[in-house]
Design a protein around this motif. Structure first.
Motif, PDB file in Angstrom:
ATOM      1  N   HIS A   1      -0.881  -3.072  -2.178  1.00  0.00           N
ATOM      2  CA  HIS A   1      -1.105  -2.174  -1.379  1.00  0.00           C
ATOM      3  C   HIS A   1       0.225  -1.725  -0.629  1.00  0.00           C
ATOM      4  O   HIS A   1       1.171  -2.615  -0.261  1.00  0.00           O
ATOM      5  CB  HIS A   1      -1.817  -2.114  -0.568  1.00  0.00           C
ATOM      6  CG  HIS A   1      -1.682  -3.590   0.863  1.00  0.00           C
ATOM      7  ND1 HIS A   1      -1.333  -5.100   0.524  1.00  0.00           N
ATOM      8  CD2 HIS A   1      -0.500  -3.773   1.605  1.00  0.00           C
ATOM      9  CE1 HIS A   1      -1.289  -5.566   1.458  1.00  0.00           C
ATOM     10  NE2 HIS A   1      -0.973  -4.337   2.134  1.00  0.00           N
ATOM     11  N   VAL A   2       0.538  -0.762  -0.342  1.00  0.00           N
ATOM     12  CA  VAL A   2       1.449   0.363   0.582  1.00  0.00           C
ATOM     13  C   VAL A   2       1.021   0.886   1.986  1.00  0.00           C
ATOM     14  O   VAL A   2       0.338   0.675   2.211  1.00  0.00           O
ATOM     15  CB  VAL A   2       2.173   1.411   0.240  1.00  0.00           C
ATOM     16  CG1 VAL A   2       1.063   2.555   0.169  1.00  0.00           C
ATOM     17  CG2 VAL A   2       3.753   1.458   0.143  1.00  0.00           C
ATOM     18  N   HIS A   3       2.089   0.649   3.073  1.00  0.00           N
ATOM     19  CA  HIS A   3       2.481   0.960   4.519  1.00  0.00           C
ATOM     20  C   HIS A   3       2.672   2.577   3.936  1.00  0.00           C
ATOM     21  O   HIS A   3       3.997   2.215   3.266  1.00  0.00           O
ATOM     22  CB  HIS A   3       2.983  -0.014   5.226  1.00  0.00           C
ATOM     23  CG  HIS A   3       1.843  -1.293   5.136  1.00  0.00           C
ATOM     24  ND1 HIS A   3       0.402  -0.664   5.380  1.00  0.00           N
ATOM     25  CD2 HIS A   3       1.921  -2.224   4.937  1.00  0.00           C
ATOM     26  CE1 HIS A   3       0.144  -2.385   5.721  1.00  0.00           C
ATOM     27  NE2 HIS A   3       1.102  -2.503   5.044  1.00  0.00           N
ATOM     28  N   LEU A   4       2.949   3.821   4.619  1.00  0.00           N
ATOM     29  CA  LEU A   4       4.049   4.491   5.081  1.00  0.00           C
ATOM     30  C   LEU A   4       4.383   4.496   6.367  1.00  0.00           C
ATOM     31  O   LEU A   4       5.366   5.381   6.028  1.00  0.00           O
ATOM     32  CB  LEU A   4       2.163   5.884   5.022  1.00  0.00           C
ATOM     33  CG  LEU A   4       1.609   5.896   3.897  1.00  0.00           C
ATOM     34  CD1 LEU A   4       2.657   7.189   2.722  1.00  0.00           C
ATOM     35  CD2 LEU A   4       0.736   5.549   3.199  1.00  0.00           C
TER      36      LEU A   4
ATOM     37  N   GLY B   1       9.760  -2.467   4.177  1.00  0.00           N
ATOM     38  CA  GLY B   1       9.718  -1.695   5.085  1.00  0.00           C
ATOM     39  C   GLY B   1       8.456  -0.560   4.404  1.00  0.00           C
ATOM     40  O   GLY B   1       8.103  -0.921   3.044  1.00  0.00           O
ATOM     41  N   PRO B   2       8.481   0.258   4.920  1.00  0.00           N
ATOM     42  CA  PRO B   2       7.125   1.774   4.484  1.00  0.00           C
ATOM     43  C   PRO B   2       7.661   2.003   3.159  1.00  0.00           C
ATOM     44  O   PRO B   2       8.808   2.272   2.788  1.00  0.00           O
ATOM     45  CB  PRO B   2       7.432   3.280   5.359  1.00  0.00           C
ATOM     46  CG  PRO B   2       8.456   1.990   6.597  1.00  0.00           C
ATOM     47  CD  PRO B   2       9.002   0.818   5.850  1.00  0.00           C
ATOM     48  N   GLY B   3       6.662   2.293   2.457  1.00  0.00           N
ATOM     49  CA  GLY B   3       7.342   2.468   0.614  1.00  0.00           C
ATOM     50  C   GLY B   3       6.940   1.180  -0.643  1.00  0.00           C
ATOM     51  O   GLY B   3       6.663   0.932  -1.756  1.00  0.00           O
ATOM     52  N   ALA B   4       7.253   0.033  -0.015  1.00  0.00           N
ATOM     53  CA  ALA B   4       7.640  -1.128  -0.697  1.00  0.00           C
ATOM     54  C   ALA B   4       5.862  -1.663  -0.824  1.00  0.00           C
ATOM     55  O   ALA B   4       5.454  -2.137  -0.217  1.00  0.00           O
ATOM     56  CB  ALA B   4       8.305  -2.549   0.070  1.00  0.00           C
TER      57      ALA B   4
ATOM     58  N   LEU C   1       5.432   5.451  -9.976  1.00  0.00           N
ATOM     59  CA  LEU C   1       5.439   4.628  -8.841  1.00  0.00           C
ATOM     60  C   LEU C   1       5.793   5.613  -7.536  1.00  0.00           C
ATOM     61  O   LEU C   1       5.268   5.878  -5.840  1.00  0.00           O
ATOM     62  CB  LEU C   1       7.052   3.342  -8.487  1.00  0.00           C
ATOM     63  CG  LEU C   1       7.007   2.942  -7.052  1.00  0.00           C
ATOM     64  CD1 LEU C   1       5.893   1.886  -5.734  1.00  0.00           C
ATOM     65  CD2 LEU C   1       8.314   2.089  -7.113  1.00  0.00           C
ATOM     66  N   ARG C   2       6.545   6.638  -7.660  1.00  0.00           N
ATOM     67  CA  ARG C   2       6.796   7.964  -7.140  1.00  0.00           C
ATOM     68  C   ARG C   2       5.667   8.574  -7.082  1.00  0.00           C
ATOM     69  O   ARG C   2       5.357   8.899  -5.761  1.00  0.00           O
ATOM     70  CB  ARG C   2       7.919   8.293  -7.399  1.00  0.00           C
ATOM     71  CG  ARG C   2       9.344   7.507  -7.035  1.00  0.00           C
ATOM     72  CD  ARG C   2      10.737   8.837  -7.521  1.00  0.00           C
ATOM     73  NE  ARG C   2      10.545   9.508  -8.963  1.00  0.00           N
ATOM     74  CZ  ARG C   2      11.022   9.065  -9.849  1.00  0.00           C
ATOM     75  NH1 ARG C   2      12.033   7.920 -10.222  1.00  0.00           N
ATOM     76  NH2 ARG C   2      10.997  10.607 -11.118  1.00  0.00           N
TER      77      ARG C   2
END
Length: 246
Positions: free
Chosen positions: A33-36, A73-76, A162-163
């Motif tokens: 998952h990812v965090h914004l 960080g966010p986005g990883a 990914l983007r």
């Protein structure tokens, strides 16, 4: 002046034991998952494993063993891997925001286009029990399916998937942003501003805030929850909602 006393910096905290369920690639671990907007840290307390990450810099697998700390960080995009009973204490920036939707699974694109479709795939039917565990496994497997496609493209030198996933995640959470702002203001921002107020008070010879000091203790409110990455111990902390990994 009296204040609530959250953990330092108004962070969230939980303890995780990584899932030992094998996925489609025969790797045991959690749901990618990812965090914004939140930075997350793993403090490894036992066992052995790894965290796999997808960023603009490419794919990386970082070993985890007792005593090591990894953060991103966010986005990883991140995936916790279990190799030998991995246990981790998770420290999450902006306690409360992941529960408000900051954490987004790497489901295939069709699940990210519609909030209701995403929520149906992401939400567990219960907090514990056999049905909840089966649903958590299905959720993990769905996230791994999307993640493996992103990883393969990135390893082939193509960062576009990914983007696009990151853009889809941003669109998915957009309706929730008005709820995030007060959580941030009342949590992390308020904690930082209190420090500034206390520095200013000391500069003016006022030490009255020291008389409000308290010692507080929290014990887990749920011992074996089914989180994104593994079985977790949760806490309800002063001035905060439940920590990461719903």
């Amino acid at each position: 002046m009296s204040y609530p006393f959250p953990l330092p910096g108004a962070v969230g905290i939980s303890h995780l034991q990584a899932y030992d369920w094998p996925a489609a690639d025969e790797v045991c671990g959690g749901s990618p998952h990812v965090h914004l907007v939140c930075t997350e840290a793993y403090v490894v307390t036992g066992g052995r494993g790894a965290v796999q990450t997808l960023t603009a810099d490419g794919y990386r697998e970082t070993p985890l063993e007792a005593g090591s700390i990894a953060w991103f960080g966010p986005g990883a995009v991140h995936r916790m891997i279990d190799q030998d009973a991995l246990r981790v204490t998770v420290i999450m920036q902006n306690s409360g925001l992941p529960e408000a939707g900051d954490a987004v699974f790497t489901f295939p694109p069709g699940f990210l286009a519609d909030p209701e479709t995403y929520a149906e795939a992401a939400t567990l039917p219960a907090k514990e029990g056999p049905e909840a565990e089966r649903a958590a496994r299905r959720r993990r497997d769905l996230a791994v399916a999307g993640y493996l496609e992103l990883r393969e493209a990135l390893q082939d030198g193509d960062s576009r998937p990914l983007r696009e996933f990151q853009r889809s995640a941003a669109r998915l959470v957009a309706p929730k942003l008005d709820d995030w702002l007060p959580r941030w203001r009342d949590g992390a921002l308020a904690a930082a501003e209190r420090t500034g107020e206390q520095i200013q008070a000391l500069a003016e010879g006022d030490s009255s805030h020291l008389t409000a000091a308290k010692v507080q203790v929290a014990t887990p409110t749920r011992q074996a929850g089914l989180g994104m990455c593994g079985h977790r111990q949760e806490y309800e902390l002063p001035g905060a909602t439940l920590p990461h990994d719903p």
